[in-house]
Design a protein around this motif. Structure first.
Motif, PDB file in Angstrom:
ATOM      1  N   ASP A   8      -1.359   3.879 -11.563  1.00 58.98           N
ATOM      2  CA  ASP A   8      -2.065   4.162 -12.814  1.00 58.98           C
ATOM      3  C   ASP A   8      -1.333   3.541 -14.005  1.00 58.98           C
TER       4      ASP A   8
ATOM      5  N   PRO B 226       0.850  -1.193   0.000  1.00 59.06           N
ATOM      6  CA  PRO B 226       0.000   0.000   0.000  1.00 59.06           C
ATOM      7  C   PRO B 226       0.886   1.244   0.000  1.00 59.06           C
TER       8      PRO B 226
ATOM      9  N   ARG C 170      -5.059  -4.938  -4.670  1.00 60.56           N
ATOM     10  CA  ARG C 170      -6.169  -4.680  -3.755  1.00 60.56           C
ATOM     11  C   ARG C 170      -5.879  -3.604  -2.707  1.00 60.56           C
ATOM     12  N   HIS C 171      -4.621  -3.385  -2.337  1.00 57.41           N
ATOM     13  CA  HIS C 171      -4.286  -2.357  -1.352  1.00 57.41           C
ATOM     14  C   HIS C 171      -3.863  -1.043  -1.992  1.00 57.41           C
ATOM     15  N   CYS C 172      -3.968  -0.972  -3.316  1.00 55.30           N
ATOM     16  CA  CYS C 172      -3.612   0.241  -4.045  1.00 55.30           C
ATOM     17  C   CYS C 172      -4.883   1.004  -4.377  1.00 55.30           C
ATOM     18  N   GLU C 173      -4.779   2.308  -4.391  1.00 58.38           N
ATOM     19  CA  GLU C 173      -5.933   3.135  -4.732  1.00 58.38           C
ATOM     20  C   GLU C 173      -6.018   3.256  -6.245  1.00 58.38           C
ATOM     21  N   ILE C 174      -7.137   2.785  -6.795  1.00 56.56           N
ATOM     22  CA  ILE C 174      -7.361   2.838  -8.239  1.00 56.56           C
ATOM     23  C   ILE C 174      -8.510   3.807  -8.473  1.00 56.56           C
ATOM     24  N   GLY C 175      -8.213   4.897  -9.152  1.00 56.56           N
ATOM     25  CA  GLY C 175      -9.227   5.926  -9.385  1.00 56.56           C
ATOM     26  C   GLY C 175     -10.328   5.462 -10.308  1.00 56.56           C
TER      27      GLY C 175
ATOM     28  N   GLN D  97       0.543   7.283  -6.882  1.00 57.94           N
ATOM     29  CA  GLN D  97      -0.608   7.113  -7.767  1.00 57.94           C
ATOM     30  C   GLN D  97      -0.196   6.958  -9.226  1.00 57.94           C
TER      31      GLN D  97
END
Length: 130
Positions: free
Chosen positions: A91, A83, A112-117, A87
């Motif tokens: 991306d 995590p 799953r622990h990454c922020e995907i916009g 970004q």
């Protein structure tokens, strides 16, 4: 097209759909998932280059080469990506997976622990809403 009428999947000709001002939507469905061991095959060595003027090859940028390498080996990872990744890196990984049709349940699980916009599932195999 040589004047021949072409038929869309719904049976209407392309000319009919254009004439009514409506655009006929053609849906594509892929039922089979990319096996985890096949993902590396979606990143062939020839893909490490870009074509430049004079029909010559030039290596991709180091960032793009590293991104493709991470994507190529996601199924072999023990666990997920950490995590807090920047970004732009997340991306780039998602974009590469989508562009290579390598997004599947395993590669998504690694993110799953990454922020995907935003994530388009168009053309992704074996990936559902769960």
């Amino acid at each position: 097209r040589g004047g021949a009428a072409h038929s869309d999947r719904d049976g209407s000709s392309g000319d009919e759909a254009r004439g009514s001002g409506r655009r006929a939507a053609v849906r594509h469905s892929v039922d089979s998932q990319v096996p985890d061991r096949s993902i590396a095959a979606l990143y062939p060595l020839r893909d490490n280059y870009v074509m430049v003027s004079g029909n010559r090859r030039s290596p991709k940028s180091l960032v793009d080469l590293c991104t493709d390498s991470v994507c190529r080996h996601l199924p072999d990872m023990d666990g997920e990506l950490p995590p807090g990744l920047p970004q732009d890196i997340v991306d780039a990984i998602v974009k590469s997976l989508v562009n290579h049709s390598a997004l599947n349940a395993t590669t998504l699980r690694a993110l799953r622990h990454c922020e995907i916009g935003e994530l388009s599932l168009a053309g992704c195999r074996g990936v559902g809403d769960d």
